[in-house]
Design a protein around this motif. Structure first.
Motif, PDB file in Angstrom:
ATOM      1  N   GLY A  68       2.826   9.610 -10.432  1.00 42.54           N
ATOM      2  CA  GLY A  68       2.290   9.286 -11.745  1.00 42.54           C
ATOM      3  C   GLY A  68       3.051   8.234 -12.516  1.00 42.54           C
ATOM      4  O   GLY A  68       3.132   8.303 -13.749  1.00 42.54           O
ATOM      5  N   VAL A  69       3.603   7.239 -11.844  1.00 41.85           N
ATOM      6  CA  VAL A  69       4.338   6.167 -12.526  1.00 41.85           C
ATOM      7  C   VAL A  69       3.329   5.176 -13.110  1.00 41.85           C
ATOM      8  O   VAL A  69       2.463   4.675 -12.385  1.00 41.85           O
ATOM      9  N   PRO A  70       3.415   4.879 -14.422  1.00 45.21           N
ATOM     10  CA  PRO A  70       2.485   3.914 -15.031  1.00 45.21           C
ATOM     11  C   PRO A  70       2.639   2.527 -14.415  1.00 45.21           C
ATOM     12  O   PRO A  70       3.697   2.160 -13.916  1.00 45.21           O
ATOM     13  N   ASN A  71       1.549   1.755 -14.484  1.00 43.30           N
ATOM     14  CA  ASN A  71       1.517   0.394 -13.946  1.00 43.30           C
ATOM     15  C   ASN A  71       1.955   0.349 -12.476  1.00 43.30           C
ATOM     16  O   ASN A  71       2.682  -0.554 -12.042  1.00 43.30           O
ATOM     17  N   ALA A  72       1.508   1.347 -11.724  1.00 45.62           N
ATOM     18  CA  ALA A  72       1.926   1.471 -10.325  1.00 45.62           C
ATOM     19  C   ALA A  72       1.524   0.249  -9.504  1.00 45.62           C
ATOM     20  O   ALA A  72       2.266  -0.191  -8.626  1.00 45.62           O
ATOM     21  N   LEU A  73       0.350  -0.327  -9.811  1.00 40.65           N
ATOM     22  CA  LEU A  73      -0.150  -1.460  -9.036  1.00 40.65           C
ATOM     23  C   LEU A  73       0.793  -2.659  -9.137  1.00 40.65           C
ATOM     24  O   LEU A  73       1.166  -3.278  -8.135  1.00 40.65           O
ATOM     25  N   VAL A  74       1.201  -2.964 -10.370  1.00 44.65           N
ATOM     26  CA  VAL A  74       2.058  -4.126 -10.584  1.00 44.65           C
ATOM     27  C   VAL A  74       3.455  -3.889 -10.012  1.00 44.65           C
ATOM     28  O   VAL A  74       4.035  -4.772  -9.366  1.00 44.65           O
ATOM     29  N   ILE A  75       4.002  -2.686 -10.234  1.00 47.24           N
ATOM     30  CA  ILE A  75       5.344  -2.373  -9.717  1.00 47.24           C
ATOM     31  C   ILE A  75       5.351  -2.426  -8.194  1.00 47.24           C
ATOM     32  O   ILE A  75       6.274  -2.975  -7.583  1.00 47.24           O
ATOM     33  N   ALA A  76       4.306  -1.878  -7.568  1.00 48.49           N
ATOM     34  CA  ALA A  76       4.220  -1.909  -6.106  1.00 48.49           C
ATOM     35  C   ALA A  76       4.140  -3.343  -5.597  1.00 48.49           C
ATOM     36  O   ALA A  76       4.772  -3.690  -4.587  1.00 48.49           O
ATOM     37  N   PHE A  77       3.399  -4.190  -6.302  1.00 49.08           N
ATOM     38  CA  PHE A  77       3.284  -5.585  -5.886  1.00 49.08           C
ATOM     39  C   PHE A  77       4.626  -6.311  -6.001  1.00 49.08           C
ATOM     40  O   PHE A  77       5.037  -7.025  -5.080  1.00 49.08           O
ATOM     41  N   LEU A  78       5.317  -6.132  -7.139  1.00 49.07           N
ATOM     42  CA  LEU A  78       6.616  -6.785  -7.323  1.00 49.07           C
ATOM     43  C   LEU A  78       7.612  -6.340  -6.252  1.00 49.07           C
ATOM     44  O   LEU A  78       8.344  -7.156  -5.685  1.00 49.07           O
ATOM     45  N   THR A  96      11.693  12.819 -11.064  1.00 46.57           N
ATOM     46  CA  THR A  96      10.672  11.825 -10.716  1.00 46.57           C
ATOM     47  C   THR A  96      11.302  10.574 -10.114  1.00 46.57           C
ATOM     48  O   THR A  96      10.813  10.030  -9.111  1.00 46.57           O
ATOM     49  N   THR A  97      12.414  10.132 -10.718  1.00 43.33           N
ATOM     50  CA  THR A  97      13.098   8.934 -10.204  1.00 43.33           C
ATOM     51  C   THR A  97      13.625   9.176  -8.795  1.00 43.33           C
ATOM     52  O   THR A  97      13.500   8.304  -7.919  1.00 43.33           O
ATOM     53  N   ILE A  98      14.203  10.353  -8.564  1.00 45.93           N
ATOM     54  CA  ILE A  98      14.723  10.674  -7.224  1.00 45.93           C
ATOM     55  C   ILE A  98      13.591  10.715  -6.203  1.00 45.93           C
ATOM     56  O   ILE A  98      13.718  10.189  -5.087  1.00 45.93           O
ATOM     57  N   TYR A  99      12.462  11.323  -6.574  1.00 49.31           N
ATOM     58  CA  TYR A  99      11.326  11.400  -5.653  1.00 49.31           C
ATOM     59  C   TYR A  99      10.794   9.999  -5.323  1.00 49.31           C
ATOM     60  O   TYR A  99      10.450   9.712  -4.161  1.00 49.31           O
ATOM     61  N   VAL A 100      10.731   9.136  -6.330  1.00 50.67           N
ATOM     62  CA  VAL A 100      10.267   7.772  -6.089  1.00 50.67           C
ATOM     63  C   VAL A 100      11.224   7.039  -5.154  1.00 50.67           C
ATOM     64  O   VAL A 100      10.797   6.337  -4.223  1.00 50.67           O
ATOM     65  N   LEU A 101      12.531   7.199  -5.376  1.00 52.04           N
ATOM     66  CA  LEU A 101      13.525   6.560  -4.510  1.00 52.04           C
ATOM     67  C   LEU A 101      13.404   7.061  -3.072  1.00 52.04           C
ATOM     68  O   LEU A 101      13.456   6.271  -2.123  1.00 52.04           O
ATOM     69  N   ILE A 102      13.249   8.376  -2.917  1.00 49.36           N
ATOM     70  CA  ILE A 102      13.093   8.939  -1.568  1.00 49.36           C
ATOM     71  C   ILE A 102      11.837   8.363  -0.906  1.00 49.36           C
ATOM     72  O   ILE A 102      11.845   7.986   0.274  1.00 49.36           O
ATOM     73  N   GLY A 103      10.739   8.293  -1.683  1.00 51.00           N
ATOM     74  CA  GLY A 103       9.506   7.715  -1.155  1.00 51.00           C
ATOM     75  C   GLY A 103       9.681   6.269  -0.729  1.00 51.00           C
ATOM     76  O   GLY A 103       9.208   5.863   0.341  1.00 51.00           O
ATOM     77  N   PHE A 104      10.387   5.490  -1.554  1.00 50.18           N
ATOM     78  CA  PHE A 104      10.625   4.090  -1.217  1.00 50.18           C
ATOM     79  C   PHE A 104      11.501   3.964   0.025  1.00 50.18           C
ATOM     80  O   PHE A 104      11.278   3.076   0.858  1.00 50.18           O
ATOM     81  N   TRP A 105      12.497   4.818   0.151  1.00 49.79           N
ATOM     82  CA  TRP A 105      13.361   4.766   1.330  1.00 49.79           C
ATOM     83  C   TRP A 105      12.583   5.114   2.598  1.00 49.79           C
ATOM     84  O   TRP A 105      12.814   4.528   3.655  1.00 49.79           O
ATOM     85  N   LEU A 146       0.823  -1.211   0.000  1.00 48.03           N
ATOM     86  CA  LEU A 146       0.000   0.000   0.000  1.00 48.03           C
ATOM     87  C   LEU A 146       0.861   1.267   0.000  1.00 48.03           C
ATOM     88  O   LEU A 146       0.580   2.229  -0.733  1.00 48.03           O
ATOM     89  N   LEU A 147       1.911   1.271   0.816  1.00 45.24           N
ATOM     90  CA  LEU A 147       2.776   2.451   0.890  1.00 45.24           C
ATOM     91  C   LEU A 147       3.528   2.668  -0.420  1.00 45.24           C
ATOM     92  O   LEU A 147       3.649   3.804  -0.896  1.00 45.24           O
ATOM     93  N   TYR A 148       4.048   1.590  -1.017  1.00 47.26           N
ATOM     94  CA  TYR A 148       4.705   1.693  -2.323  1.00 47.26           C
ATOM     95  C   TYR A 148       3.731   2.230  -3.370  1.00 47.26           C
ATOM     96  O   TYR A 148       4.080   3.073  -4.203  1.00 47.26           O
ATOM     97  N   LEU A 149       2.511   1.700  -3.342  1.00 43.99           N
ATOM     98  CA  LEU A 149       1.503   2.111  -4.320  1.00 43.99           C
ATOM     99  C   LEU A 149       1.193   3.599  -4.193  1.00 43.99           C
ATOM    100  O   LEU A 149       1.071   4.307  -5.205  1.00 43.99           O
ATOM    101  N   ILE A 150       1.084   4.077  -2.963  1.00 48.07           N
ATOM    102  CA  ILE A 150       0.813   5.502  -2.741  1.00 48.07           C
ATOM    103  C   ILE A 150       1.930   6.355  -3.326  1.00 48.07           C
ATOM    104  O   ILE A 150       1.679   7.367  -4.002  1.00 48.07           O
ATOM    105  N   VAL A 151       3.185   5.946  -3.097  1.00 49.48           N
ATOM    106  CA  VAL A 151       4.332   6.701  -3.631  1.00 49.48           C
ATOM    107  C   VAL A 151       4.282   6.744  -5.151  1.00 49.48           C
ATOM    108  O   VAL A 151       4.448   7.815  -5.767  1.00 49.48           O
TER     109      VAL A 151
END
Length: 363
Positions: free
Chosen positions: A232-242, A281-290, A222-227
């Motif tokens: 606005g990353v496409p296919n967010a559901l699948v990427i978050a699940f993986l 966008t990539t940096i923001y996603v990485l920060i969110g994941f961290w 859920l947290l990955y999906l929110i990030v």
């Protein structure tokens, strides 16, 4: 007095033991798929036992109907995961076609060129190094279709494996009392109570552990999906699940998940300006994941795991760390369940040992 005959008999027994052990290991190697089916079915049974008991005790289902309903829930969940991946497969169908690798090559070349332009704008000679190294010419893009062929080969046997696992799980759930009664007949009478108590506690603790693991992965998902949705990353559901599934591997899994998310984020934004869109966008996603990993490592994971297997968070951390050094990634994955089994067996068979008393005081 030791005679030559005694020595010869000892050598023969040792050789016979080695040969028999080798044959047993070879046999297990040959049926490794069946062993995997049994292990997966056992895990599903541990997860399904509380659900089965809920249907029987709270909803007053009979045993057969409760078993079928529990198995049906597993089928719905598996079907949901499969359906979740279909949009990603369809959307990437052209680029990942086994007959066309040019789109993949062009995308990677485009990404490398954009990185080179970005580095040059900041007066870094790395871009020239990238050009001289001629990375794209050294990449064998046929690896991609070969890899996909391997995936398709795996998927072709997935149906058989899934059917076998569900079939075995059904009878594990349906006939668990029969299995317990059968096990009693094989257990020596002198240790029957200790072994049965151990099995009962192990079943209880591992059921809690695997349910806790699912809860932890769901929170991370859920947290990955929110990030991913926020940026606005496409296919967010699948990427978050993986990425959430990779968290099954303690400590290393989240790192791999971050790298995977960064790569997929960059590839999904190809065609946009690298400096103003792709890189931020990539940096923001990485920060969110961290941030998600900090929350998971310091809150959800220690609390869920320590409560489910009645062990201190530091104890779990050290066990996973030691198992990782000794047996690698696989050791890290099985460390907590195996440690829990050892603790329970130790408490039943060595209750007076001071170390066992200290480690099992909450069990």
């Amino acid at each position: 007095m030791i005679t030559s005959k005694t020595i010869s008999n000892g050598i023969l027994r040792a050789l016979l033991t080695i040969v028999v052990s080798g044959l047993i290991l070879f046999f297990f190697y040959q049926i490794q798929s069946v062993l995997i089916y049994l292990i997966v079915s056992f895990i599903l049974t541990l997860i399904g036992n509380p659900i089965l008991d809920f249907f029987k005790k709270r909803l007053k289902f009979n045993h057969i109907f409760a078993t079928i309903t529990t198995l049906f829930i597993f089928i719905l969940i598996i079907f949901g995961f499969i359906m979740m991946f279909i949009p990603l497969i369809l959307s990437q169908g052209q680029n990942l076609s086994l007959l066309n690798t040019s789109a993949i090559e062009n995308n990677i070349v485009q990404l490398i060129n954009q990185i080179s332009v970005f580095l040059e704008s900041h007066h870094i000679d790395s871009a020239q190094v990238l050009k001289e190294a001629n990375i794209t010419s050294k990449i064998n893009f046929n690896i991609i279709p070969n890899f996909l062929n391997a995936i398709l080969g795996t998927l072709s046997s997935f149906g058989i494996g899934l059917g076998a696992v569900l079939f075995i799980t059904f009878f594990f759930l349906k006939d668990r009392l029969k299995f317990i009664l059968g096990a009693k007949k094989l257990i020596p009478d002198s240790h029957e109570d200790q072994i049965l108590n151990s099995l009962e506690k192990i079943n209880y603790l591992l059921s809690r552990y695997f349910i806790g693991l699912l809860l932890q992965l769901f929170i991370v998902f859920l947290l990955y999906l929110i990030v991913l949705v926020i940026f606005g990353v496409p296919n967010a559901l699948v990427i978050a699940f993986l990425c959430a599934v990779l968290n099954i591997i303690p400590y290393i899994g989240p790192l791999i998940a971050s790298i995977l998310a960064a790569i997929l984020t960059m590839l999904s934004n190809l065609g946009n300006d690298f400096q103003s869109e792709i890189l931020p966008t990539t940096i923001y996603v990485l920060i969110g994941f961290w941030i998600v990993q900090v929350i998971d490592n310091n809150l959800s994971q220690p609390i869920i795991f320590s409560k489910s297997v009645s062990s201190h968070p530091l104890e779990i951390f050290l066990v996973i760390l030691i198992a990782g050094f000794l047996f690698g990634i696989l050791g890290m994955i099985v460390a907590v369940p195996l440690y829990t089994i050892i603790k329970v067996m130790g408490k039943e068979f060595f209750p007076e040992n001071k170390i066992i008393i200290l480690l099992t005081k909450d069990i």
